[in-house]
Design an enzyme around this catalytic site. Sequence first.
Site, PDB file in Angstrom:
ATOM      1  N   TRP A 188      51.624 -26.616 -50.436  1.00 55.31           N
ATOM      2  CA  TRP A 188      50.810 -28.125 -50.330  1.00 55.31           C
ATOM      3  C   TRP A 188      50.615 -28.844 -48.899  1.00 55.31           C
ATOM      4  O   TRP A 188      49.587 -28.681 -48.763  1.00 55.31           O
ATOM      5  CB  TRP A 188      51.912 -29.440 -51.248  1.00 55.31           C
ATOM      6  CG  TRP A 188      51.234 -30.462 -51.577  1.00 55.31           C
ATOM      7  CD1 TRP A 188      50.460 -30.905 -52.077  1.00 55.31           C
ATOM      8  CD2 TRP A 188      51.265 -31.479 -50.410  1.00 55.31           C
ATOM      9  NE1 TRP A 188      50.050 -32.009 -51.793  1.00 55.31           N
ATOM     10  CE2 TRP A 188      50.886 -32.510 -50.817  1.00 55.31           C
ATOM     11  CE3 TRP A 188      52.336 -31.707 -49.084  1.00 55.31           C
ATOM     12  CZ2 TRP A 188      50.653 -34.148 -50.625  1.00 55.31           C
ATOM     13  CZ3 TRP A 188      52.207 -32.981 -48.824  1.00 55.31           C
ATOM     14  CH2 TRP A 188      51.175 -34.110 -48.808  1.00 55.31           C
ATOM     15  N   ASP A 189      51.148 -28.614 -48.043  1.00 53.67           N
ATOM     16  CA  ASP A 189      50.569 -28.915 -46.878  1.00 53.67           C
ATOM     17  C   ASP A 189      50.339 -28.081 -46.196  1.00 53.67           C
ATOM     18  O   ASP A 189      49.600 -29.001 -44.974  1.00 53.67           O
ATOM     19  CB  ASP A 189      52.214 -29.192 -45.947  1.00 53.67           C
ATOM     20  CG  ASP A 189      53.150 -28.147 -46.055  1.00 53.67           C
ATOM     21  OD1 ASP A 189      52.703 -26.934 -46.852  1.00 53.67           O
ATOM     22  OD2 ASP A 189      53.958 -28.766 -45.339  1.00 53.67           O
ATOM     23  N   THR A 190      50.004 -27.367 -46.396  1.00 52.00           N
ATOM     24  CA  THR A 190      49.299 -26.146 -45.757  1.00 52.00           C
ATOM     25  C   THR A 190      47.737 -26.529 -46.385  1.00 52.00           C
ATOM     26  O   THR A 190      46.740 -26.187 -45.538  1.00 52.00           O
ATOM     27  CB  THR A 190      50.064 -24.468 -45.759  1.00 52.00           C
ATOM     28  OG1 THR A 190      50.633 -24.401 -45.243  1.00 52.00           O
ATOM     29  CG2 THR A 190      48.532 -24.167 -44.915  1.00 52.00           C
TER      30      THR A 190
END
Length: 612
Positions: A188-190
Site C-alpha cells: 500500500w505505502d509503496t
Amino acid sequence: MSRPVEVSVVLPAYNEEATIEETVRVTLDSLAAFLPPDSFEVLVAEDGCDDRTPDIADRLAREDDRVRHFHSDTRLGRGGALDRAFAAADGETLVYFDTDLATDMSHLEHLVESVRSGEYDVATGSRWMPGQRVDRPAKRGVPSRGFNVLVRLFLRSDLRDHQCGFKAFSREAFEILRDEVEDEHWFWDTEMLVRAQRHGLRVEEFPVEWEPKGDTKVDLVRDVFGMGSQILRTWWQLSVSPRITTPVTVVAGLLLSVVALGLMTVYIDVDAVLGALRSADPALVGLAAAVYVLSWPLRGLRYRDILRELDYEGSVGFLTGAVFISQTGNLVFPARAGDAVRAYVVKARRAVPYPTGFASLAVERVFDLLTITVLAGSVLVGLAVTGGVGELAAAVSGNVPGVEAAAIRTAVQVAVGVGAVALVAVGAIVVSARSDSNLVRAAVSRLSSDSYADYVAGVIEQFVGGVQTVAGDRGAFARVGVSSVVIWTLDVITAMIVLRAFAAGAALSLPLLLTVGFFAVSVGNLAKVLPLSPGGIGLYEAAFTAFVVILTPPGLGPEVAFAAGILDHAVKNVVTVIGGVLSMLGLNVSLTQAVEESSEAEGVEAKLPDDD
C-alpha cells in the site's frame, strides 16, 4: 476553546498487546514536544487482533481524549487499516509509523513539519540514503534492496526506500491517491509513493536512523507472490495498459497470427500447402462447420449446469450467446481477454457477481483440460495395446520428415506437462471438496506465517471454490463431465471431417481417422495452453501436423496435414465469429465496451438488474 486538530498520527496495530501502550505514550510525548496542545491526535488502527490489543486500545482512548481506537472484527490488511483510519482522521497532516518504533523518534518533527508547513505533499523516511544510520542484517537488507531496485526499475520511482514505515501525507494528497491505490496490504505505502510521483506531487525522502526490532525472515507468500505480483500489476496499469487501445490489440493479434504461420512455412512447402487447400472438398468443409455448430448449444448447457451449482440461473440460449461472445473476444484480443468479457456479460445481464463469474470460468477450464487429457491418454493406451507407441517415440525424437524436430518435442513436452498438472489439480480439488478441513488455507499457511498469507489464501479459495462445489456433487460432476466429453468429441469429429475433405484423407478408414483425431487434437490443444511460441500460436499446428503424419499412411504428407490444421482452425474460427457477432446483436453487447468494463472487475460489488 480547544484548538482544531492539525496532525493525525495512525498506528497500524495487529496483535501488539506487548508494545501498544508504550508506543502510544511515546507518540503523545514526541508530538507534544513540538506541537501546540490539543492540535494532534493518535489513532490506533487495530486490524482484527485476536489478543488483548483491542482492550488496551479502548482503555487508552478512555483515559486520554487525544487517543482514538478504530477496531475491525476482520482483517483489513495493513494498507486497508491505514486507509480506513486516515479517512476518519481529523487532521490535515496525516502521519503513520510502525508500532515497533524502529525509526528513531527524533525524526518525527522533521516528518510532520515537512508536510504541515506546506513545503511537501508527501514525506518519507529512508534507510538507504547517504547520511542514514542503519544496523540492518543481511537477511533484512538484501530482500529490501532487491525490492527497491525492482520498484525503481519497473515503476520508475526516484526514491531509494519505499517501505520504511515512517511516512506523512497532506490531506489533499491522500484524497487524490486513495481511490487509485488498489493494494490493501504491505504494498500500500509503496503504491502511494509511486502514484504520488506520477501525479507530480512534491515528495521528500530524508535519511533516518533505524534499528530493527524483533526477528524477520523472507516470506514466500508475502515477498514473492504478494509484493512481486503487486509490482507487476502496478507496472501494467501505469506503463502498459494506457498504451493498449482496441486498435493496438486487434493489430497485435493479427500480426502474431501471421508470424506464427510464417514460422511454420519455414519447414513446410508453402506451394504444396496452398495446393492442398485448393483441393479440399467444399461440401465436406461445410459439413465440418455444421458439426462444429452442434457443439455450441452443449457449451451453453454445460455453462448453465456450472452456474446452477453456484446458485445462479440462466437460459441455455443466453449462456450459449455469452460463450460465443467470450470466445470471439479471445480471437480478437490477446491474453484471453474474452474470459473477462463473459464475466461482464453474465453480470450485466444476469446479476452474477464477478467472483462467481470468474469461478465458473475456472470450472469450465479445469473440465476442458481434464477432458482433453483423458481423451489423449485413452488413445495412447489404445496405441500401446496395438503396438503403435514406437511411432509416437519417433515423433518425440523428431524423426518425422518435413516437420521441425524441436517443435514436436516442445509440443509433446508442454502437452504432457499441462495434462499432468490438470489431473493433479482436479484430484486435489476433488479431495478438498470432499474434506471437512480447509486444505487450501492449510497449504498456504505451510509456506507463510505472514498475515498476507490470509489474503493469498482467500484469492486461491475464491478461484477453486466453484470447482470444489461442482466436484462435491457427484451428479453435477457427471453432467459437466459428460457434456465436456461430447463437446470435445464434436471438436475432434470436425477436425477429422476437414482432414477427410482432402484427397489423401479420403482414403483413411473411420477408425484410423478417429484415432488420429482424438490424439492429434487433444495433444494440440494441450500444447497451446502455454504461450511458448509467438502469441501462444503455432504449437497446436506443430503437434497436429506431426501426429497426423505419424499415425497415417505415407501418402498423407506434412503439407496436407498442415493444410488440414489451418482449415480446421479457419472453420472453427469462422463459426465462432459469426456466432459471436449474432450474439452481440441479439444481446445488445459491444465487445470493446465489454473489454473495458471487465478490466475494472476487481473490487466491483454492485449487482446490475436483469434487463433481458
